[in-house]
Design an enzyme around this catalytic site. Structure first.
Site, PDB file in Angstrom:
ATOM      1  CG  ASP A 135      -0.157  -0.400   2.497  1.00 26.92           C
ATOM      2  OD1 ASP A 135       1.048  -0.097   2.588  1.00 26.92           O
ATOM      3  OD2 ASP A 135      -0.775  -1.022   3.383  1.00 26.92           O
ATOM      4  CD  GLU A 157       0.521  -7.012   2.929  1.00 30.66           C
ATOM      5  OE1 GLU A 157       1.114  -7.677   3.794  1.00 30.66           O
ATOM      6  OE2 GLU A 157       0.786  -5.817   2.681  1.00 30.66           O
ATOM      7  CD  GLU A 171       0.699   3.925   5.001  1.00 28.33           C
ATOM      8  OE1 GLU A 171      -0.167   4.772   5.329  1.00 28.33           O
ATOM      9  OE2 GLU A 171       1.888   3.986   5.373  1.00 28.33           O
ATOM     10  CG  HIS A 257       7.010   2.439  11.034  1.00 27.06           C
ATOM     11  ND1 HIS A 257       6.722   1.175  11.511  1.00 27.06           N
ATOM     12  CD2 HIS A 257       6.414   2.534   9.816  1.00 27.06           C
ATOM     13  CE1 HIS A 257       6.006   0.534  10.617  1.00 27.06           C
ATOM     14  NE2 HIS A 257       5.797   1.335   9.569  1.00 27.06           N
ATOM     15  NE  ARG A 259       2.852   9.114   6.012  1.00 29.25           N
ATOM     16  CZ  ARG A 259       3.937   9.620   5.417  1.00 29.25           C
ATOM     17  NH1 ARG A 259       4.243  10.890   5.619  1.00 29.25           N
ATOM     18  NH2 ARG A 259       4.688   8.882   4.637  1.00 29.25           N
ATOM     19  CG  HIS A 290      11.082   4.150  10.553  1.00 34.01           C
ATOM     20  ND1 HIS A 290      11.180   5.204   9.681  1.00 34.01           N
ATOM     21  CD2 HIS A 290      10.551   3.116   9.845  1.00 34.01           C
ATOM     22  CE1 HIS A 290      10.711   4.834   8.494  1.00 34.01           C
ATOM     23  NE2 HIS A 290      10.326   3.572   8.565  1.00 34.01           N
TER      24      HIS A 290
END
Length: 944
Positions: A135, A157, A171, A257, A259, A290
């Site tokens: 994604d 996926e 995503e 990590h 967002r 990250h």
């Protein structure tokens, strides 16, 4: 490396690529040497994409597929360094590196750069299939460019959803868009496939393969000789060796990590700090940070100086599996790690408000707790207690078994070989038609006149024909077939207190043109049992093997039936009589006993019948010689295949047809008596429901249950005044019959028989006079007093305006709070399916469903209702069954759906799907004027 259409002109954007001669040569070798093979372009951008595609790349580049495909791997460079590092762990490399990553880039700029450069590469490579994973922005843009070039897209996926476009962002939007046009969708789970189907994806384009991320993980998580000199592994090893209390020492692996979690990252780190300080000596926290500065700066600021929190660089994939295996708890906001941890039985605490992998939550392997400080601390502390008690959660192949890459490669091979054909259900016309059927459902509901005629046809009585007219319609039987087993008949005579009839009965049956194969005489607890035994003994003495009486009787009676002077035929008949008299005793069976089985005993015995047909006689009939032949002919016609009786009545009339009325026509009735000619299998139906009284009413039970469970009707045979031989009774029948109680006219029987009739009507019988109901009728179904009164308040006034009737049904009034007295005042008729009450038990859901299906059909026919109204949010099992029955009968279902009152969301959803119309409201207090008008308009439409 960036390839341009002009092979001699390498782009001057030197910051976007690094020239690599070997890779350039490899691409051009592919273009030159394998022009005939399909080209598959795999586009990667981030480290997770590289990890999850690495096993697939390896499979597609294996020796088996080398001669089938050209595989080209392209990287946009979103996570350039760590992507290459991850691929190297699987001995894979990138063929084309666009190196598009820039510091502090925003999504729109990245989108533009990827779009431009991927378009350039596709123009040069001209792939036959483009594969993207997951994604990311890389996946979305690459798939879009391919679709603009009409290149099919395969999505690895596919089907992951949180159903929240802001979480995760972007995503959720990316993968949703990709799946809207992907040609091949590789869903990791059944859940993901169902998501895609509900979004409108074609089922034949979806393949459940498991997740390639699990394939990758399985290759590394159990490395036998990991590099023990790796700093992270040394830290873990030293912690476990030096722990004072090894039973309480716990390694927690943390990854953060996401967002959408940036704004909560400070509190998340504070929670980790608190956990580390509370369990100072007993836990070790490994936190790979990250590289995104939005993450790294916050983590270092809060957690950098805590001795049992080890902040490390992203862990290389060749040792990541070992780190995960050595960890006891996984605390994460990541995606793929959920799958990997579950695959080896590690408990996962998920710091996210939503997840696109809910399978683990529903199956109990992932605990979703959100992103708040207190919730994180509590969840970790709870797990620290549990982990030492349960040791580990069980390993589950929820997200795959490590064979996803092999399955995907096989599917792609089959795709290029043309094995997958278009599905008609995914074509334009089919989809538009199905949507139109829903949107314009008014036009798909047949008119009230058509529905009314359908109900009439289900209940309207068969024409009343004379015997001569019956004999002119087709039948599967004629007299020449009387000896065939398919038409074999057992006659059962029930005796109780009448004397002097046994020999007469036997001779009447033996002389039939279609004689029974077996004759059963029964008497239970008879007050004259001794006298009946004497009669039976006398009868046997006359008809013992080869007796002279039997031979003379046979010649005198059976041979005369031929009515011929032909000596040869008479001689043959005499020989047949000798044979007949030798075998006669085997035809006879006598059942007796002291148990009082009353009127049902003979039917219980009939359950043991070995012939296809059976006739049960009251002892006051005595058939004439052609009656069984006429009955056999009639029951084998299409029109009159039903229970045939000597007498009977429509319960709407206080009148019996048959010998009393001397009706010359066959008459359809609700109940027959005197005799019951039928297929022996039908007797079983009689005992499907509880018997209300053993003293009387067996005829009601038999006929009502035959109608309810097998749509078998009942008929009184004609009384042909020109041919006494076709009668089922003798001339002295009326005198004998008036001494019995089968007419319902005998003192003391009428009340109980009326009670039984009323109970059958309440339970769901339908009467033959039902079709005469002319007013518009609506059936209301509810299972509580409140629901009942709510529904009737919504429809009562409208139905009054139509001059219509409202009928009511429920599943079991005794087990609900419905008050019968109040309900009866509101409805034209009330019906109680009495589920389970008949036998004083709680039936299984499947049994209850079946009972509702049967009962509903009879209630609809009995009330002549042409629509049903329900409170669909109640969503009980019985309501589900009732709606299913209405759906099968194409009867419109009006579903009042109260959002706050849903009992079972899954059943409620199915009920709504089957409903013709749904009027939704949030609470029973918010049924607005607009919704009331909508309901009123529906009723007008249904009954106009």
């Amino acid at each position: 490396m960036l390839l341009k259409n002009d092979n001699n002109n390498i782009s001057s954007w030197s910051h976007l690529f690094k020239l690599n001669y070997y890779k350039t040569k490899q691409i051009f070798d592919i273009s030159i040497n394998n022009k005939s093979l399909p080209k598959i372009l795999i586009v990667l951008g981030t480290r997770p994409e590289g990890i999850k595609c690495a096993p697939l790349i390896a499979e597609l580049k294996s020796d088996y597929y080398r001669s089938k495909f050209q595989i080209i791997v392209l990287s946009t460079g979103q996570h350039r360094e760590i992507l290459h590092q991850s691929l190297m762990a699987f001995k894979q490399t990138v063929d084309i590196d666009l190196d598009l990553m820039m510091n502090n880039q925003n999504l729109s700029d990245l989108f533009h750069r990827i779009f431009f450069q991927i378009n350039e590469q596709i123009n040069l490579i001209k792939p036959n299939l483009l594969i993207v994973q997951g994604d990311t922005t890389t996946a979305l843009v690459s798939a879009l460019v391919a679709s603009y070039h009409q290149i099919p897209v395969a999505h690895v996926e596919a089907g992951l959803r949180t159903f929240n476009l802001s979480n995760p962002f972007p995503e959720e939007l990316n993968r949703k868009i990709i799946d809207s046009f992907a040609k091949l969708m590789f869903a990791p789970t059944t859940f993901a496939k169902e998501v895609l189907i509900r979004e409108g994806a074609c089922e034949t384009d979806i393949f459940i393969t498991g997740n390639t991320g699990v394939d990758a993980f399985y290759q590394y998580y159990k490395q036998e000789n990991p590099n023990k000199n790796n700093p992270i592994l040394r830290i873990i090893d030293n912690f476990k060796k030096n722990s004072i209390d090894k039973t309480r020492s716990t390694v927690i692996l943390v990854t953060m990590h996401r967002r959408e979690n940036f704004q909560y990252l400070f509190d998340m780190c504070r929670a980790i700090k608190t956990i580390a300080n509370e369990h100072n000596e007993n836990i070790l926290i490994i936190l790979p940070v990250h590289p995104n500065p939005n993450v790294k700066n916050v983590v270092l600021k809060i957690l950098n100086k805590i001795h049992n929190v080890k902040i490390v660089d992203p862990i290389s994939y060749d040792i990541f599996g070992y780190v995960l295996l050595e960890s006891d708890i996984i605390l994460t906001d990541s995606g793929g790690i959920q799958e990997e941890a579950v695959s080896i039985g590690k408990p996962v605490i998920l710091m996210r408000m939503t997840t696109e992998r809910p399978e683990g939550i529903y199956l109990g392997t992932i605990k979703q707790i959100g992103i708040f400080y207190d919730d994180i601390i509590k969840a970790v502390n709870d797990e620290l207690k549990n982990i030492k008690i349960t040791n580990q959660t069980s390993k589950r192949n929820i997200f795959g078994d490590g064979t996803a890459s092999k399955q995907i490669a096989t599917i792609i091979e089959n795709y290029f070989s043309g094995k997958y054909k278009p599905n008609i259900k995914c074509m334009t016309k089919f989809r538009q038609d199905s949507i139109a059927q829903y949107v314009y459902s008014y036009t798909n509901i047949s008119s009230h006149t058509i529905r009314r005629n359908m109900m009439i046809n289900l209940t309207k009585v068969q024409p009343a024909l004379t015997l001569d007219e019956i004999l002119k319609i087709p039948s599967q039987y004629d007299i020449s077939k009387k000896n065939e087993d398919i038409f074999a008949l057992t006659a059962i005579i029930g005796l109780y207190r009448r004397e002097g009839l046994i020999r007469r009965w036997i001779e009447a049956l033996l002389i039939q043109t279609h004689p029974p194969k077996e004759i059963w005489i029964i008497h239970f607890a008879s007050p004259i049992a001794d006298k009946l035994d004497v009669e039976i003994k006398e009868m046997r003495s006359l008809f013992y093997n080869g007796s002279n009486y039997c031979n003379e009787w046979c010649r005198e009676n059976k041979c005369k039936m031929n009515n011929t002077n032909n000596n040869e035929i008479r001689s043959n008949c005499t020989e047949q009589c000798v044979e007949f008299c030798m075998t006669l005793p085997s035809m006879l069976f006598v059942g007796m006993g002291e148990m009082q089985l009353k009127y049902f005993g003979r039917f219980q015995l009939a359950l043991q019948c070995r012939t296809k047909y059976v006739i049960v006689f009251d002892d006051d009939c005595i058939p004439q010689k052609r009656y069984l032949e006429m009955a056999m002919y009639t029951i084998n016609t299409k029109e009159y295949r039903g229970i045939l009786g000597t007498k009977g009545t429509p319960t709407s009339e206080s009148y019996y047809y048959g010998p009393v009325s001397k009706s010359r026509q066959i008459i359809e009735v609700d109940v027959v008596g005197g005799s019951w000619f039928m297929e022996s299998e039908w007797v079983k139906l009689m005992f499907h429901d509880k018997i209300y009284s053993w003293n009387t009413g067996e005829d009601f039970h038999l006929c009502a249950n035959a109608r309810k469970y097998a749509n078998i009707r009942s008929f009184v045979m004609p009384v042909d005044k020109n041919d006494d031989s076709t009668h089922s009774f003798t001339k002295d029948y009326l005198h004998i019959s008036n001494k019995g109680d089968t007419t319902g006219r005998v003192h003391g029987t009428a009340t109980s028989r009326k009670f039984i009739r009323d109970q059958l009507w309440l339970r769901g019988d339908r009467l033959m006079s039902s079709y005469k109901i002319s007013k518009p009728s609506l059936l209301l179904f509810a299972e509580t007093q409140y629901d009942t009164m709510l529904l009737i308040s919504l429809v009562q006034q409208q139905m009054i305006q139509f001059g219509g009737l409202i009928h009511f049904a429920t599943s079991n009034m005794l087990k609900t709070d419905i008050e019968m007295i109040k309900i009866r005042k509101e409805f034209q008729s009330v019906h109680d399916f009495m589920i389970g009450r008949d036998f004083n038990m709680d039936p299984t859901p499947i049994t209850a469903t079946a009972e509702i299906l049967y009962g509903f059909d009879m209630v609809m026919q009995g009330t002549q209702s042409t629509a049903v109204i329900i409170l669909g949010s109640s969503s009980t099992i019985n309501m589900f069954a009732l709606v299913s029955a209405a759906f099968l009968r194409n009867i419109p279902i009006i579903n009042i759906y109260i959002q706050d009152n849903i009992v079972d969301s899954r059943r409620a959803g199915v009920i709504m799907t089957m409903s013709s119309f749904s009027i939704r409201t949030f609470t029973n207090q918010t049924f607005s004027i607009l919704q009331s008008q909508q309901l009123s308009n529906l009723l007008v439409h249904l009954y106009k």
